[in-house]
Design an enzyme around this catalytic site. Structure first.
Site, mmCIF file in Angstrom:
data_model
loop_
_atom_site.group_PDB
_atom_site.id
_atom_site.type_symbol
_atom_site.label_atom_id
_atom_site.label_comp_id
_atom_site.label_asym_id
_atom_site.label_seq_id
_atom_site.Cartn_x
_atom_site.Cartn_y
_atom_site.Cartn_z
ATOM 1 N N TYR A 14 -6.389 0.014 10.241
ATOM 2 C CA TYR A 14 -5.186 -0.565 9.642
ATOM 3 C C TYR A 14 -4.440 -1.497 10.597
ATOM 4 O O TYR A 14 -3.460 -2.121 10.201
ATOM 5 C CB TYR A 14 -4.211 0.540 9.216
ATOM 6 C CG TYR A 14 -4.814 1.576 8.304
ATOM 7 C CD1 TYR A 14 -5.158 1.255 6.998
ATOM 8 C CD2 TYR A 14 -5.044 2.872 8.748
ATOM 9 C CE1 TYR A 14 -5.721 2.202 6.153
ATOM 10 C CE2 TYR A 14 -5.602 3.827 7.915
ATOM 11 C CZ TYR A 14 -5.942 3.485 6.617
ATOM 12 O OH TYR A 14 -6.503 4.420 5.782
ATOM 13 N N HIS A 19 0.711 -4.887 6.223
ATOM 14 C CA HIS A 19 1.602 -3.731 6.044
ATOM 15 C C HIS A 19 1.951 -3.090 7.392
ATOM 16 O O HIS A 19 2.884 -2.296 7.471
ATOM 17 C CB HIS A 19 0.898 -2.713 5.137
ATOM 18 C CG HIS A 19 1.788 -1.964 4.199
ATOM 19 N ND1 HIS A 19 3.004 -2.424 3.738
ATOM 20 C CD2 HIS A 19 1.613 -0.754 3.601
ATOM 21 C CE1 HIS A 19 3.538 -1.540 2.919
ATOM 22 N NE2 HIS A 19 2.718 -0.515 2.820
ATOM 23 N N PHE A 64 1.519 8.203 7.937
ATOM 24 C CA PHE A 64 1.172 7.202 6.939
ATOM 25 C C PHE A 64 2.458 6.724 6.271
ATOM 26 O O PHE A 64 3.474 7.408 6.247
ATOM 27 C CB PHE A 64 0.125 7.679 5.926
ATOM 28 C CG PHE A 64 -1.259 7.727 6.526
ATOM 29 C CD1 PHE A 64 -2.070 6.599 6.520
ATOM 30 C CD2 PHE A 64 -1.721 8.885 7.123
ATOM 31 C CE1 PHE A 64 -3.325 6.633 7.099
ATOM 32 C CE2 PHE A 64 -2.980 8.935 7.704
ATOM 33 C CZ PHE A 64 -3.786 7.799 7.690
ATOM 34 N N ASN A 66 3.747 6.280 3.343
ATOM 35 C CA ASN A 66 4.477 6.959 2.268
ATOM 36 C C ASN A 66 5.296 8.156 2.729
ATOM 37 O O ASN A 66 6.130 8.650 1.980
ATOM 38 C CB ASN A 66 3.511 7.402 1.166
ATOM 39 C CG ASN A 66 2.844 6.233 0.483
ATOM 40 O OD1 ASN A 66 3.136 5.075 0.777
ATOM 41 N ND2 ASN A 66 1.945 6.530 -0.422
ATOM 42 N N ASN A 112 7.148 1.689 -0.030
ATOM 43 C CA ASN A 112 7.083 3.152 0.078
ATOM 44 C C ASN A 112 7.576 3.686 1.416
ATOM 45 O O ASN A 112 8.130 4.783 1.481
ATOM 46 C CB ASN A 112 5.669 3.640 -0.210
ATOM 47 C CG ASN A 112 5.314 3.492 -1.674
ATOM 48 O OD1 ASN A 112 6.175 3.572 -2.540
ATOM 49 N ND2 ASN A 112 4.046 3.250 -1.958
#
Length: 189
Positions: A14, A19, A64, A66, A112
């Site tokens: 990632y 993001h 993460f 969220n 989120n």
């Protein structure tokens, strides 16, 4: 002490996602301002240092996106800080790529990580909104934000991250307008 949080997802796969630009921002701040090494703490990674005469804890939640708020809330409670002592660096679809804006409070705009942070600490925290642009249609948003920066974006990305870190003194001192204007001047060259 201020708590500066970079939002992102943990893991090498990632690392270059749009993001994850919040992680990239706090990593660059830590490097430029020679913060202590990152350590596992508060359900994430933290590093402490000074920006000007202000002590700052940098935080990258490992929960993460969220569930980012769990990490932020834990750090805030540990240091007995208020919501107003927290600054969150995050990607912003509604800003042109590499533009930087600061605001305090407001909604989550479907983000989120912001939603989770707000659920754990309220919404009166400062946000450094880092523009990633919009892919044009809402059906393409997920693939876009979870996509890597492309080669042509890497130089402007590095310039923007460097400007954020170099001008962080203004943010630490509470002069959000000067922080934004100095970044804009650096990026205009």
């Amino acid at each position: 002490m201020q708590i500066w949080v970079g939002l992102g997802n943990p893991g090498a796969q990632y690392a270059m996602h749009r993001h994850n630009v919040g992680f990239m921002a706090v990593d660059t701040i830590a490097e430029v301002h020679r913060f202590d090494p990152w350590k596992k703490q508060f359900q994430g990674w933290s590093a402490t240092g000074r920006i000007g005469n202000v002590k700052v804890l940098l935080l990258k939640p490992a929960t993460f996106m969220n569930e980012s708020g769990r990490s932020v809330g834990e750090a805030m409670r540990f240091f007995k800080r208020e919501t107003g002592d927290v600054t969150v660096f995050h990607d912003e679809l509604d800003l042109a790529p590499f533009k930087v804006k600061v605001k305090t409070g407001g909604g989550t705009a479907g983000h989120n990580g912001l939603r989770s942070t707000e659920a754990h600490i309220g919404n009166a925290f400062r946000r450094v909104r880092i523009g990633i642009g919009h892919p044009g249609h809402k059906d393409r948003v997920t693939g876009y934000v979870l996509g890597n920066y492309v080669k042509a974006e890497l130089d402007p990305l590095a310039g923007m991250l460097g400007a954020i870190a170099s001008e962080a003194d203004w943010l630490a001192s509470g002069d959000d307008a000067r922080f934004m204007s100095e970044i804009a001047l650096r990026l205009a060259d």
